[in-house]
Design an enzyme around this catalytic site. Structure first.
Site, short mmCIF file in Angstrom:
data_model
loop_
_atom_site.label_atom_id
_atom_site.label_comp_id
_atom_site.label_asym_id
_atom_site.label_seq_id
_atom_site.Cartn_x
_atom_site.Cartn_y
_atom_site.Cartn_z
N SER A 49 -0.23 -1.35 -2.75
CA SER A 49 0.68 -0.72 -1.81
C SER A 49 -0.03 -0.29 -0.53
CB SER A 49 1.35 0.49 -2.47
OG SER A 49 0.37 1.38 -2.97
N CYS A 50 -1.36 -0.26 -0.55
CA CYS A 50 -2.11 0.12 0.65
C CYS A 50 -2.00 -0.97 1.72
CB CYS A 50 -3.60 0.29 0.32
SG CYS A 50 -3.94 1.62 -0.84
N VAL A 51 -2.22 -0.59 2.96
CA VAL A 51 -2.17 -1.55 4.08
C VAL A 51 -3.52 -1.54 4.79
CG1 VAL A 51 -1.11 -2.09 6.31
CG2 VAL A 51 0.31 -1.36 4.39
#
Lengths: 164, 209
Positions: free
Chosen positions: A30-32
């Protein structure tokens, strides 16, 4: 010569002036990852964003952890290293939804989508456009930015590596 | 991570060590009954680690892995995740199905179901053990099996934890039968004040309260 691999961990921001280096965020769910490259001065920077908004949660989290603080901090660190904003090209990846519907993760099931939206908003606020992106979906990614030429590559399990 | 670097304090570490050991023993007993194999815990380490280093567990953030996630509700809230490098997950399926190591090459529907059950039993048994030592009422969710890179699997849990903490409680385990050792990581992530609630309840129970 073997490239220097510079890993950017959760909530970190790193900048490099070594044209033989590659900035990398491993295992994005879910991290960018936000990669910025100044092609004239060959300076690159990357932020590993975990959450969209610094106004919720821990007050003392590192600036790289939140989209709204990571982008300005990354730009400032690149400028401090000699990069010019007018030369900056931005590429982003990540923001997947890793879990289907687990009730214990109801606060953060859509955090990937929110992270992508918050990163885009923060970049726009700073006057930067996104040149390329690979975001969303249900699969994790490893995102790499080469300072040799500004080419970004994305690796996903079960898919050929792509260039952004 | 070593048991000496828990950061909980000596007495709390001792209490936590006792409940972790007992809870994981309960897990292996259940696994042995489920499979008919003589499953045991080879090694057991636990402690608090920074979120930033959590992705180094189970082989590193870009290691292909399989994980079984359950959430915890009731008197505390939190997450549990049983995480194996992909190769170990396949070995575990072989172990549980009493097949020669190397038989399972891909985690298919049957393999995922098998792994889900392992995670369900391991996590639920741990929570039962924790409940017995603390008196806390704990409710696990149904398991969800996830396959991807370690960092990607952990990211959503770390995002939820990152809202309130920079540390997580980690238990590292190695399961084995007579022939095979399989390294896995069991993450128990109490949220908010839940770790404090657990520790206080352990102390209260230890005092006979």
């Amino acid at each position: 010569m073997v490239d220097e691999m510079i890993a950017v961990g959760l909530g970190e921001i790193k900048v490099s002036k070594n044209p033989d280096s590659t900035l990398v965020c491993f295992g994005l769910g879910s991290c960018v990852a936000v990669g910025i490259y100044d092609s004239i001065n060959r300076i690159g920077g990357m932020a590993h964003v975990v959450l969209p908004d610094s106004s919720i949660g821990l007050a003392h989290g590192s600036p790289g952890k939140y989209a709204d603080t990571a982008i300005p901090a990354l730009i400032e660190q690149m400028k401090a290293a000699g990069a010019r904003k007018s030369h900056m090209r931005v590429k982003i990846a990540g923001g997947a939804k890793m879990f289907a519907s687990s009730p214990g993760l109801s606060n953060v099931l859509d955090v990937g989508t929110k992270n992508v939206a918050a990163v885009k908003k923060a970049l726009a606020s700073c006057g930067l456009r996104i040149a390329a992106e690979d975001c969303g979906g249900r699969a994790g990614r490893t995102f790499m930015l080469s300072l040799k030429d500004g080419v970004a590559r994305v690796r996903t399990l079960g898919r050929s590596e792509i260039e952004l | 991570m070593t048991n000496g670097d828990v950061g909980l304090g000596e007495e709390r570490e001792r209490l936590m060590g006792r409940v972790v050991t007992a809870a994981m023993a309960k897990s292996t007993e259940s696994l042995s009954k489920m499979t008919g194999a003589n499953v045991s815990i080879e090694s057991l380490k636990f402690g608090l680690v920074p979120i930033s280093s959590a992705a180094q567990l189970a082989g590193g953030p870009d290691t292909p892995a399989a994980g079984v996630y359950l959430s915890v509700s009731g008197d505390i809230t939190g997450h549990t995740l049983l995480l194996f490098p992909q190769s170990c997950a396949l070995d575990l399926v072989d172990l549980l199905c009493e097949r020669p190591k190397g038989t399972t090459e891909v985690l298919d529907c049957m393999g995922r179901s098998c792994l889900g059950e392992v995670g369900n039993i391991t996590s639920t048994s741990f929570l039962i053990g924790l409940s017995e030592h603390t008196g806390l009422k704990l409710r696990p969710s149904p398991p969800e099996v996830v396959q991807d890179m370690v960092g990607a699997i952990l990211s959503t849990i770390l995002a939820d934890l990152g809202l309130v903490s920079d540390e997580m409680f980690v238990i590292e385990t190695e399961f084995a039968d007579e022939h095979t050792s399989i390294a896995g990581v069991f993450l128990f992530v109490p949220m908010g004040d839940s770790l404090q609630t657990i520790l206080s309840s352990l102390e209260c129970h230890a005092d006979g309260g």
